[in-house]
Design a protein around this motif. Structure first.
Motif, short mmCIF file in Angstrom:
data_model
loop_
_atom_site.label_atom_id
_atom_site.label_comp_id
_atom_site.label_asym_id
_atom_site.label_seq_id
_atom_site.Cartn_x
_atom_site.Cartn_y
_atom_site.Cartn_z
N GLN A 67 39.76 74.28 46.81
CA GLN A 67 38.72 73.35 46.38
C GLN A 67 39.10 72.81 45.02
O GLN A 67 39.63 73.54 44.19
CB GLN A 67 37.38 74.06 46.26
N ALA A 103 36.45 66.69 42.04
CA ALA A 103 36.96 65.36 42.37
C ALA A 103 37.59 64.65 41.18
O ALA A 103 38.55 63.90 41.34
CB ALA A 103 35.85 64.50 42.97
N VAL A 133 43.56 66.26 52.16
CA VAL A 133 42.11 66.29 52.00
C VAL A 133 41.48 66.49 53.36
O VAL A 133 41.78 65.76 54.31
CB VAL A 133 41.60 64.99 51.34
N ARG A 186 34.79 66.68 51.80
CA ARG A 186 34.16 66.66 50.48
C ARG A 186 32.80 67.34 50.58
O ARG A 186 32.11 67.20 51.59
CB ARG A 186 33.92 65.24 49.99
N ARG A 187 32.44 67.98 49.52
CA ARG A 187 31.06 68.44 49.36
C ARG A 187 30.48 67.53 48.28
O ARG A 187 30.81 67.67 47.09
CB ARG A 187 31.01 69.90 48.93
N ARG A 188 29.63 66.62 48.69
CA ARG A 188 29.12 65.61 47.77
C ARG A 188 28.16 66.22 46.75
O ARG A 188 27.30 67.02 47.11
CB ARG A 188 28.45 64.48 48.55
N HIS A 213 28.28 68.53 44.69
CA HIS A 213 28.18 69.97 44.93
C HIS A 213 28.28 70.81 43.66
O HIS A 213 27.79 71.93 43.61
CB HIS A 213 29.26 70.39 45.92
N GLU A 220 29.32 66.55 40.53
CA GLU A 220 30.61 66.05 41.02
C GLU A 220 30.85 66.53 42.43
O GLU A 220 30.37 67.59 42.81
CB GLU A 220 31.75 66.58 40.14
N ASP A 221 31.63 65.76 43.14
CA ASP A 221 32.06 66.17 44.47
C ASP A 221 33.11 67.27 44.34
O ASP A 221 33.88 67.29 43.38
CB ASP A 221 32.70 65.01 45.24
N ILE A 222 33.13 68.12 45.34
CA ILE A 222 34.21 69.09 45.49
C ILE A 222 35.08 68.57 46.63
O ILE A 222 34.58 68.27 47.72
CB ILE A 222 33.67 70.49 45.86
N VAL A 223 36.37 68.45 46.38
CA VAL A 223 37.32 68.00 47.39
C VAL A 223 37.90 69.25 48.05
O VAL A 223 38.39 70.15 47.37
CB VAL A 223 38.44 67.15 46.75
#
Length: 181
Positions: free
Chosen positions: A127, A130, A146, A149-151, A153, A161-164
């Motif tokens: 993880q 982003a 990729v 994403r966890r938008r 998160h 922030e998103d988690i990629v």
């Protein structure tokens, strides 16, 4: 540090503890490395956490020090290992002066090879925040893709922030061949 001559992964030594404490206590990158709220970390608490982690070592989990020319510059690990499905999560943290020089890419590449060749894992995942474009680029260079994403998160330095989510399969890594690594 400029263009490292030798990046290696090795076991932690007593001489590494000051660097590792500095890395663990770095409030600037706290949210990228921890799920707990940022707070000052004392050396006593760090030493206790390290001792507990050593005692509680889960089977399949592996921690290395990232070493550049004989100097510790970070840590890299496999954790949350699943022996049945043969997968694990990857984590890396480097001191500020070691970032942006390709050290992380070399360390990740070595860990991926260790995981697939020596530990017989078939999948690795990780993880990343982003906004950490340098880390995401390093992971992609090694072959991670990729996966989602966890938008919004993670709460990072005052904003969500998103988690990629990224992963790599051993079959993809093998297909890249020696030239692609």
């Amino acid at each position: 540090m400029s263009s490292p001559r030798s990046v290696t992964l090795r076991a932690r030594a007593e001489a590494d503890l000051d660097v590792l404490f500095r890395l663990a206590a770095d409030l600037a990158t706290w949210e990228e490395r921890n799920e707990s709220p940022p707070a000052p970390l004392t050396r006593v608490a760090f030493d206790a956490r390290l001792a507990l982690a050593d005692e509680d070592q889960e089977p399949g989990n592996v921690r290395f020090v990232v070493d550049v020319d004989g100097v510790a510059v970070g840590t890299i690990s496999l954790f949350e290992s699943n022996a049945l499905a043969r997968h694990a999560e990857v984590g890396i943290a480097l001191v500020p002066e070691a970032r942006g020089q390709g050290i992380g890419t070399l360390a990740i590449s070595q860990l991926v090879e260790f995981a697939f060749v020596r530990r017989n894992l078939r999948r690795l995942h990780l993880q990343a925040i982003a906004s950490n474009a340098g880390a995401i680029r390093a992971y992609e260079k090694v072959g991670f893709v990729v996966e989602g994403r966890r938008r919004d998160h993670a709460w990072v330095r005052g904003a969500y922030e998103d988690i990629v989510l990224m992963g790599i399969l051993r079959s993809e890594w093998s297909a890249r061949g020696a030239e692609g690594r």
